[in-house]
Design a protein around this motif. Sequence first.
Motif, PDB file in Angstrom:
ATOM      1  N   ALA A 158       0.694  -1.166  -0.017  1.00  0.00           N
ATOM      2  CA  ALA A 158       0.087  -0.034   0.052  1.00  0.00           C
ATOM      3  C   ALA A 158       0.862   1.235  -0.161  1.00  0.00           C
ATOM      4  O   ALA A 158       0.533   2.252  -0.753  1.00  0.00           O
ATOM      5  CB  ALA A 158      -0.889  -0.036   1.124  1.00  0.00           C
ATOM      6  N   TYR A 161       2.283   1.453  -3.704  1.00  0.00           N
ATOM      7  CA  TYR A 161       1.562   1.819  -4.371  1.00  0.00           C
ATOM      8  C   TYR A 161       1.010   3.285  -4.340  1.00  0.00           C
ATOM      9  O   TYR A 161       1.017   3.975  -5.448  1.00  0.00           O
ATOM     10  CB  TYR A 161       0.098   0.941  -4.170  1.00  0.00           C
ATOM     11  CG  TYR A 161      -0.784   1.138  -5.320  1.00  0.00           C
ATOM     12  CD1 TYR A 161      -0.620   0.661  -6.666  1.00  0.00           C
ATOM     13  CD2 TYR A 161      -1.979   1.822  -5.160  1.00  0.00           C
ATOM     14  CE1 TYR A 161      -1.516   1.056  -7.948  1.00  0.00           C
ATOM     15  CE2 TYR A 161      -2.906   1.823  -5.979  1.00  0.00           C
ATOM     16  CZ  TYR A 161      -2.651   1.507  -7.481  1.00  0.00           C
ATOM     17  OH  TYR A 161      -3.430   1.804  -8.510  1.00  0.00           O
ATOM     18  N   VAL A 165       1.605   5.895  -7.857  1.00  0.00           N
ATOM     19  CA  VAL A 165       0.558   6.675  -8.390  1.00  0.00           C
ATOM     20  C   VAL A 165       0.546   8.202  -8.192  1.00  0.00           C
ATOM     21  O   VAL A 165       0.607   8.707  -9.204  1.00  0.00           O
ATOM     22  CB  VAL A 165      -0.947   6.345  -7.715  1.00  0.00           C
ATOM     23  CG1 VAL A 165      -1.933   7.167  -8.379  1.00  0.00           C
ATOM     24  CG2 VAL A 165      -1.430   4.975  -7.966  1.00  0.00           C
ATOM     25  N   ILE A 172      -3.053   4.043 -11.475  1.00  0.00           N
ATOM     26  CA  ILE A 172      -4.168   4.166 -10.863  1.00  0.00           C
ATOM     27  C   ILE A 172      -5.011   2.924 -11.413  1.00  0.00           C
ATOM     28  O   ILE A 172      -6.037   2.569 -10.927  1.00  0.00           O
ATOM     29  CB  ILE A 172      -4.976   5.510 -11.029  1.00  0.00           C
ATOM     30  CG1 ILE A 172      -6.054   5.766 -10.110  1.00  0.00           C
ATOM     31  CG2 ILE A 172      -5.324   5.805 -12.435  1.00  0.00           C
ATOM     32  CD1 ILE A 172      -5.850   5.654  -8.552  1.00  0.00           C
ATOM     33  N   TYR A 174      -4.492   0.146 -11.955  1.00  0.00           N
ATOM     34  CA  TYR A 174      -4.319  -1.129 -11.157  1.00  0.00           C
ATOM     35  C   TYR A 174      -5.006  -1.107  -9.797  1.00  0.00           C
ATOM     36  O   TYR A 174      -5.082  -2.449  -9.332  1.00  0.00           O
ATOM     37  CB  TYR A 174      -2.900  -1.365 -10.862  1.00  0.00           C
ATOM     38  CG  TYR A 174      -1.941  -1.345 -12.155  1.00  0.00           C
ATOM     39  CD1 TYR A 174      -2.460  -1.930 -13.349  1.00  0.00           C
ATOM     40  CD2 TYR A 174      -0.636  -1.034 -12.220  1.00  0.00           C
ATOM     41  CE1 TYR A 174      -1.650  -1.685 -14.486  1.00  0.00           C
ATOM     42  CE2 TYR A 174       0.148  -0.997 -13.218  1.00  0.00           C
ATOM     43  CZ  TYR A 174      -0.485  -1.321 -14.366  1.00  0.00           C
ATOM     44  OH  TYR A 174       0.349  -1.304 -15.598  1.00  0.00           O
ATOM     45  N   SER A 175      -5.758  -0.139  -9.313  1.00  0.00           N
ATOM     46  CA  SER A 175      -6.308  -0.211  -7.935  1.00  0.00           C
ATOM     47  C   SER A 175      -7.399  -1.202  -8.061  1.00  0.00           C
ATOM     48  O   SER A 175      -7.448  -1.968  -6.897  1.00  0.00           O
ATOM     49  CB  SER A 175      -6.794   1.106  -7.723  1.00  0.00           C
ATOM     50  OG  SER A 175      -8.022   1.567  -8.524  1.00  0.00           O
ATOM     51  N   LEU A 179      -7.479  -4.589  -5.478  1.00  0.00           N
ATOM     52  CA  LEU A 179      -8.320  -4.610  -4.230  1.00  0.00           C
ATOM     53  C   LEU A 179      -9.180  -5.934  -4.347  1.00  0.00           C
ATOM     54  O   LEU A 179      -9.563  -6.519  -3.358  1.00  0.00           O
ATOM     55  CB  LEU A 179      -9.556  -3.325  -4.309  1.00  0.00           C
ATOM     56  CG  LEU A 179      -8.743  -2.176  -3.875  1.00  0.00           C
ATOM     57  CD1 LEU A 179      -9.757  -1.021  -4.223  1.00  0.00           C
ATOM     58  CD2 LEU A 179      -8.276  -1.910  -2.606  1.00  0.00           C
ATOM     59  N   ARG A 238      -8.912  -4.695   2.333  1.00  0.00           N
ATOM     60  CA  ARG A 238      -9.448  -3.716   1.243  1.00  0.00           C
ATOM     61  C   ARG A 238      -9.306  -2.154   1.878  1.00  0.00           C
ATOM     62  O   ARG A 238      -8.841  -1.281   1.232  1.00  0.00           O
ATOM     63  CB  ARG A 238     -10.575  -3.992   0.372  1.00  0.00           C
ATOM     64  CG  ARG A 238     -10.407  -5.149  -0.521  1.00  0.00           C
ATOM     65  CD  ARG A 238     -11.775  -5.769  -0.731  1.00  0.00           C
ATOM     66  NE  ARG A 238     -11.537  -6.973  -1.599  1.00  0.00           N
ATOM     67  CZ  ARG A 238     -12.413  -7.800  -2.017  1.00  0.00           C
ATOM     68  NH1 ARG A 238     -13.472  -7.789  -1.593  1.00  0.00           N
ATOM     69  NH2 ARG A 238     -12.146  -8.986  -2.737  1.00  0.00           N
ATOM     70  N   GLY A 242      -6.602   0.677   0.771  1.00  0.00           N
ATOM     71  CA  GLY A 242      -7.405   1.876   0.280  1.00  0.00           C
ATOM     72  C   GLY A 242      -6.738   3.132   0.936  1.00  0.00           C
ATOM     73  O   GLY A 242      -6.413   4.327   0.299  1.00  0.00           O
ATOM     74  N   SER A 245      -2.827   3.523   0.823  1.00  0.00           N
ATOM     75  CA  SER A 245      -2.108   3.949  -0.334  1.00  0.00           C
ATOM     76  C   SER A 245      -2.898   5.339  -0.524  1.00  0.00           C
ATOM     77  O   SER A 245      -2.017   6.500  -1.242  1.00  0.00           O
ATOM     78  CB  SER A 245      -2.533   3.113  -1.344  1.00  0.00           C
ATOM     79  OG  SER A 245      -3.950   3.063  -1.632  1.00  0.00           O
TER      80      SER A 245
END
Length: 444
Positions: A158, A161, A165, A172, A174-175, A179, A238, A242, A245
Motif C-alpha cells: 500500500a 502503491y 500513483v 491508478i 491497477y487499483s 483490491l 481492502r 485503500g 495508499s
Amino acid sequence: MASIDIRSLLILSAVVRVFLIVYGEWQDTHMEVRYTDVDYIVFSDASSLMASGKSPYERSTYRYSPLLAFLLLPNSIIHRSWGKILFSASDLLVGLFLHTILKIRGVPENLRFYSVASWLLNPFTFTIGTRGNCEPVVCAMVLWVIISLMNGNMLQAALWYGLLVHFRIYPIIYSLPILLVLDVPKFRSSKKPTVGIWSPNQHRSSQLNPRPAKLSTAHNSLMSYPWVLFRSMITKERILFGFISGAVFFFYTALFFYLYGWEFLNEALLYHLTRTDPRHNFSIYFYYIYLQHEQGFSLVEKLISFLPQLMVQLVLIFRFAQDLPFCLFVQTVTFVAFNKVITAQYFVWFFCLLPLILPWSNMKLKWKGLVCILVWMGAQIHWLMWGYFLEFKGKNVFIQLWLASVLFLVANTWVLIMIIRHHRYSPVFVQLVESKFSGASKIE
C-alpha cells in the motif's frame, strides 16, 4: 547453474548499459543527432531549477512529480549522466524483480532465465534507460508492489502503491484488480499468504463469499443478494489498503501543492487527465486533436475519450483479476492502445509485465508468436514510415498517418486477443503455487 546464468545476464546487461551511456555522451558531443532523449534534458533542467531553490515547473513541458527532479539533483553536483545511471540501474532492478516473481510462482529455472532475458536483452528497453527516460523507475515500483502482495506484506504494498500513483498517474488503473485479489490471501503476522492469490481456478462463490454461512441464509431472497455481495466485498484488507495508499498519495500531493501551488497540481496531475497533444503520435485521436486544436476543446470532449478505455478496463478486470500479473498486462496494453496520446516510451509499461505471463502461454514462438511479433512491429514500422515523411520530408500525409494509427490499433488488438486465447493455467502450476503459499514442500 541457473543462478549463475541470471547473475551473468545481469552483469552483461549492466556492461551494455554502461557502454551505451558512455557512447551517448560521445554522440551528443560529436554528432548532429543526439542520443539523449529530449525528456532527459527537461528533467535535468527542472532539477537544476530545484537545486537553485526555484520551482521545477519554471521549466516548460516539465509535467512530472517534483520527486523526479529531486532524484536528479546529483546531475548538477556529480555528473549530468547521473540520471541515466539511475534509470539504467532501475532497468536492471526490473530484471531482478522479474526473476524474483517468477521464482516465487514456481517457474522452472531455465524458463525464468529466458523470460528475464526478454526484458534485459530487449534493445527497446535498454535504450530507454540509457537515453534518459524515467520509465524503468516506474516499472520497478510496479513490480515491487506485486512482490509485496505475493509476500503477504499489505502495508508495504500500500505504501509503495500510493507513492507509485503519485510519481506516475497511470498505475491508478491497477487499483481495482489489486483490491479484488486482496480478499483471497489472508495477511497474517507471518506475512505468508494463504493459497489462491494467483490461482484462477477458484470458484466464484469463494471469491465473493468469505462467509458462506451468512450467504446461505440470504440466497433465498433475490433482493437481499446485492447487499450481501456488497458487504462481502468490503473487507478489512481492502479498507486498509485503500486508506494507506490514499494517505501516501495525498500526503505527497499536499506537500508539493504547499511548495509549488496550483502550478504543480495542473502540470503534474490535471494535465494528464485533459491532455490534448496536437503533435502526431500513435494514437487514433491525434488527427482530430490536430484539426480542432486551435478551436479548443470542452472538458467533456477532453474526458469522453476515456469512455472506451474505461469499458475495456472493466471487462478485463472482472475477467482476469484473480490472475493479477496477467490482468495488469492486458490492462496496460489496452490502456496504451486506446489512449489519447501514445509515444514509444509507453510500450515499456507493458514490456516489463510481459515476462510474467510468458511461462503460461502455449503460443509457439516459431509460428504464432513470430507472427504476433511481426504484425506488431510491422504496424509500428509502417506508422514510422509515414511519420518520417511528415516530420523530415514535410509532406502532407496526415490522412495516411492517421490510417497507420488505425492499423496500429488493430494490430495491438489482434495481438492481445491472440495472447489472451493462448494464456493457460496448468494443474502443475496451481499445485506449485499452493505448495509455495501454504509452506508445503516443493513439488518436483
